[in-house]
Motif scaffolding. Structure first.
Motif, PDB file in Angstrom:
ATOM      1  N   ASN A  32     -28.490  31.739 -37.104  1.00  0.00           N
ATOM      2  CA  ASN A  32     -29.089  33.146 -37.275  1.00  0.00           C
ATOM      3  C   ASN A  32     -28.885  33.409 -38.966  1.00  0.00           C
ATOM      4  OD1 ASN A  32     -28.538  34.559 -34.345  1.00  0.00           O
ATOM      5  ND2 ASN A  32     -30.172  33.643 -35.028  1.00  0.00           N
ATOM      6  N   HIS A  33     -27.986  32.835 -39.562  1.00  0.00           N
ATOM      7  CA  HIS A  33     -27.797  33.098 -41.077  1.00  0.00           C
ATOM      8  C   HIS A  33     -27.568  31.751 -41.841  1.00  0.00           C
ATOM      9  CE1 HIS A  33     -26.701  35.187 -44.397  1.00  0.00           C
ATOM     10  NE2 HIS A  33     -25.302  35.142 -44.463  1.00  0.00           N
ATOM     11  N   GLN A  34     -26.500  30.999 -41.397  1.00  0.00           N
ATOM     12  CA  GLN A  34     -26.513  29.565 -41.918  1.00  0.00           C
ATOM     13  C   GLN A  34     -27.137  28.688 -40.627  1.00  0.00           C
ATOM     14  OE1 GLN A  34     -22.971  27.255 -44.094  1.00  0.00           O
ATOM     15  NE2 GLN A  34     -22.466  27.062 -41.974  1.00  0.00           N
ATOM     16  N   ILE A  35     -27.913  27.774 -40.960  1.00  0.00           N
ATOM     17  CA  ILE A  35     -28.589  26.739 -40.275  1.00  0.00           C
ATOM     18  C   ILE A  35     -28.016  25.563 -40.244  1.00  0.00           C
ATOM     19  CG2 ILE A  35     -30.766  26.092 -39.626  1.00  0.00           C
ATOM     20  CD1 ILE A  35     -31.886  28.601 -41.042  1.00  0.00           C
ATOM     21  N   GLU A  78     -40.405  36.019 -37.346  1.00  0.00           N
ATOM     22  CA  GLU A  78     -39.679  35.450 -38.489  1.00  0.00           C
ATOM     23  C   GLU A  78     -38.208  36.473 -38.022  1.00  0.00           C
ATOM     24  OE1 GLU A  78     -40.699  37.481 -42.232  1.00  0.00           O
ATOM     25  OE2 GLU A  78     -41.491  39.297 -41.099  1.00  0.00           O
ATOM     26  N   ALA A  79     -37.093  35.952 -38.520  1.00  0.00           N
ATOM     27  CA  ALA A  79     -36.853  34.932 -39.541  1.00  0.00           C
ATOM     28  C   ALA A  79     -36.019  33.656 -38.577  1.00  0.00           C
ATOM     29  CB  ALA A  79     -35.777  35.357 -40.435  1.00  0.00           C
ATOM     30  N   ILE A 116     -37.881  30.300 -36.953  1.00  0.00           N
ATOM     31  CA  ILE A 116     -38.363  29.561 -37.742  1.00  0.00           C
ATOM     32  C   ILE A 116     -38.090  28.215 -37.889  1.00  0.00           C
ATOM     33  CG2 ILE A 116     -39.441  29.057 -40.020  1.00  0.00           C
ATOM     34  CD1 ILE A 116     -39.894  32.231 -40.619  1.00  0.00           C
ATOM     35  N   HIS A 121     -42.950  42.291 -41.358  1.00  0.00           N
ATOM     36  CA  HIS A 121     -43.138  43.070 -42.634  1.00  0.00           C
ATOM     37  C   HIS A 121     -44.226  42.951 -43.194  1.00  0.00           C
ATOM     38  CE1 HIS A 121     -38.811  44.099 -41.588  1.00  0.00           C
ATOM     39  NE2 HIS A 121     -38.775  42.855 -41.386  1.00  0.00           N
ATOM     40  N   LYS A 147     -31.285  45.073 -34.232  1.00  0.00           N
ATOM     41  CA  LYS A 147     -31.675  45.856 -35.377  1.00  0.00           C
ATOM     42  C   LYS A 147     -31.515  47.224 -35.222  1.00  0.00           C
ATOM     43  CE  LYS A 147     -32.946  41.912 -38.109  1.00  0.00           C
ATOM     44  NZ  LYS A 147     -33.987  41.033 -38.600  1.00  0.00           N
ATOM     45  N   GLU A 207     -35.015  34.661 -46.376  1.00  0.00           N
ATOM     46  CA  GLU A 207     -35.974  35.029 -45.456  1.00  0.00           C
ATOM     47  C   GLU A 207     -37.016  35.265 -45.840  1.00  0.00           C
ATOM     48  OE1 GLU A 207     -34.999  37.743 -42.290  1.00  0.00           O
ATOM     49  OE2 GLU A 207     -34.063  39.144 -43.652  1.00  0.00           O
ATOM     50  N   PHE A 210     -29.945  31.221 -44.997  1.00  0.00           N
ATOM     51  CA  PHE A 210     -30.717  32.286 -45.706  1.00  0.00           C
ATOM     52  C   PHE A 210     -30.257  33.525 -45.720  1.00  0.00           C
ATOM     53  CE2 PHE A 210     -31.654  32.174 -40.962  1.00  0.00           C
ATOM     54  CZ  PHE A 210     -31.943  33.684 -40.734  1.00  0.00           C
ATOM     55  N   ARG A 222     -30.315  37.323 -46.055  1.00  0.00           N
ATOM     56  CA  ARG A 222     -31.145  38.238 -45.048  1.00  0.00           C
ATOM     57  C   ARG A 222     -31.510  39.420 -46.052  1.00  0.00           C
ATOM     58  NH1 ARG A 222     -31.735  38.304 -39.823  1.00  0.00           N
ATOM     59  NH2 ARG A 222     -30.522  36.678 -38.916  1.00  0.00           N
ATOM     60  N   HIS A 261     -32.675  42.264 -44.082  1.00  0.00           N
ATOM     61  CA  HIS A 261     -32.641  43.154 -43.282  1.00  0.00           C
ATOM     62  C   HIS A 261     -31.373  43.110 -42.574  1.00  0.00           C
ATOM     63  CE1 HIS A 261     -36.864  43.645 -44.217  1.00  0.00           C
ATOM     64  NE2 HIS A 261     -36.950  42.440 -44.248  1.00  0.00           N
ATOM     65  N   GLN A 262     -30.488  44.370 -42.416  1.00  0.00           N
ATOM     66  CA  GLN A 262     -29.454  44.252 -41.686  1.00  0.00           C
ATOM     67  C   GLN A 262     -29.499  44.083 -40.249  1.00  0.00           C
ATOM     68  OE1 GLN A 262     -27.082  45.128 -43.834  1.00  0.00           O
ATOM     69  NE2 GLN A 262     -25.411  44.603 -42.249  1.00  0.00           N
ATOM     70  N   ALA A 276     -28.688  39.942 -48.525  1.00  0.00           N
ATOM     71  CA  ALA A 276     -27.151  39.634 -48.506  1.00  0.00           C
ATOM     72  C   ALA A 276     -26.739  38.355 -47.954  1.00  0.00           C
ATOM     73  CB  ALA A 276     -26.832  40.689 -47.380  1.00  0.00           C
ATOM     74  N   ILE A 277     -25.926  37.743 -48.285  1.00  0.00           N
ATOM     75  CA  ILE A 277     -25.090  36.552 -47.654  1.00  0.00           C
ATOM     76  C   ILE A 277     -23.575  36.975 -47.046  1.00  0.00           C
ATOM     77  CG2 ILE A 277     -24.253  34.265 -48.142  1.00  0.00           C
ATOM     78  CD1 ILE A 277     -26.734  33.734 -49.736  1.00  0.00           C
TER      79      ILE A 277
END
Lengths: 190, 190
Positions: free
Chosen positions: A27-30, A58-59, A62, A82, A101, B58, B78, B80, B82-83, B108-109
């Motif tokens: 979800n953030h690092q892939i 997204e995101a 993907i 968005h 979210k 993203e 990636f 982000r 959006h929180q 943000a990362i």
């Protein structure tokens, strides 16, 4: 999928009895190698089903969707949450509430990329209550396309998503099924 | 990269003298085979540079970044916009203005995924004025990591992005460089 379960066990973080954090590889690092294996597994499970398109959102959907598209040899469409200046086409939309979210958002796909002859595989990173999946289903049905099934990386089997999708007659293939998040541990189905 | 230019010529839509729409294969619908070729080309150009991480943003940067990560054998992060409830770590952030969405957003990362020993390749779908790239650079510098260079799928060479990044001493590799968008046609550099 044992490799995925191992990764969840070693790098997943249980934030609560409902929230599993997999920011280290999904979800953030892939982890691209893991995504390739995931794509291959989705392709294996849905081979011979005449799939023409993959649809995701997204995101975080993907990466697994693109790897599955590579294996199946079909394009991937990601629903946008968005608005963009370049997304000027007629849009098919649905409203989706995101638990993680805590916002209601409108997801959209251009009518240019889905047609009634399409046979669609829906891919997403998580299946919990099924809200995102149902939003995608609404959009695909608006386009008149057929839904072959869903490919989910991690299913929270303690939430109602799978049950509700199966009640609609849909095939759900989840690569890791989480039965419970308890005492900081991930317990899988079977 | 000739295959990419051909795709832009045949499926790109010139919306104005500044806006090129590539929703058919990159920004909304994705061509996984083309992404694989793009990933291989980025890997070829940056091989032997000791890259340890790829950083993108993203959503449209994810597909080319993951394919490059697969080829180079490194993780992809990636940023982000959006929180999320699960993004609870200490965050490195930067403010970025998006021309195509006409909004200022915070990217943000998590500090968990970047360290001073990392050698980072930044990948993005477009380079125009360089705002997104500079946001990523700010974040990577906050982490104390090194930036090896940038890999861009489509560069709008008539905007100042490349010039400003090169002025920072950064290497910029763009797979298609657009010199002008005129009369509905895409004109490439060279």
């Amino acid at each position: 999928m044992e490799q995925l379960k191992e990764k969840i066990r070693s790098e997943g973080i249980v934030l609560s009895d409902k929230v599993l954090k997999v920011d280290a590889f999904l979800n953030h690092q892939i982890d691209p190698q893991l995504m390739q294996q995931i794509g291959r597994e989705f392709a294996r499970r849905y081979q011979g089903q005449g799939i023409t398109k993959i649809v995701t959102i997204e995101a975080s959907g993907i990466a697994p969707a693109v790897m599955a598209g590579l294996e199946l040899g079909v394009p991937v469409i990601f629903a946008r949450k968005h608005q963009s200046l370049t997304l000027t086409d007629h849009l098919l939309t649905a409203s989706v509430y995101s638990f993680t979210k805590q916002v209601e958002s409108t997801i959209a796909i251009s009518t240019n990329h889905l047609s009634p002859s399409d046979r669609v595989l829906i891919i997403d990173d998580f299946l919990a209550n099924g809200k995102a999946a149902k939003g995608l289903i609404t959009i695909i049905e608006q386009a008149g396309a057929s839904i072959v099934g869903l490919g989910i990386v991690i299913e929270k089997s303690f939430q109602a998503g799978r049950q509700e999708l199966e009640a609609l007659g849909l095939r759900v293939e989840s690569l890791a099924r989480v039965q419970a998040l308890q005492d900081g541990q991930v317990h899988f189905v079977d």
